[in-house]
Design a protein around this motif. Structure first.
Motif: not given
Length: 114
Positions: A6-10, A13-14, A35-39
């Motif tokens: 299992v790899w985690r990156h700070p 974003r999921v 872009e839609y999710i970020r908006w």
């Protein structure tokens, strides 16, 4: 039983968007999924969720918000003072308090003195 790493990156974003959430996607066809999710979640709250019928206020609720709300405030000398303030709007500020996970929301008042 499976095994693996299992790899985690700070900065990872999921996002999960349910199938039924796309009834308004036609307004965003020029955007990529990223872009839609970020908006949609740009300021920490769901912009599309604000358009839900359950998120809309009734006329009675809107009238009640125009009435002053008594708020107890501690003055600099430690005394309690009751102010009557009129709600203006919610900010995007909110936090979970204590073990009961009670949610506290930040608001702006009409006279903006608090």
């Amino acid at each position: 039983v499976g095994s693996g790493d299992v790899w985690r990156h700070p900065n990872c974003r999921v996002a999960y968007v349910a199938q039924h959430a796309f009834h308004h996607i036609e307004n965003h066809l020029e955007k990529t999924p990223n872009e839609y999710i970020r908006w949609r979640y740009e300021h920490g709250s769901d912009k599309e969720g604000l358009e839900k019928v359950t998120a809309k206020m009734t006329a009675e609720e809107e009238e009640r918000l125009k009435m002053p709300i008594p708020i107890d405030v501690k003055t600099e000398d430690g005394k309690m003072h009751t102010m009557k303030l009129v709600f203006k709007r919610f900010t995007d500020g909110r936090r979970v308090i204590g073990k009961d996970k009670e949610v506290s929301y930040e608001v702006k008042w009409q006279n903006d003195t608090v």
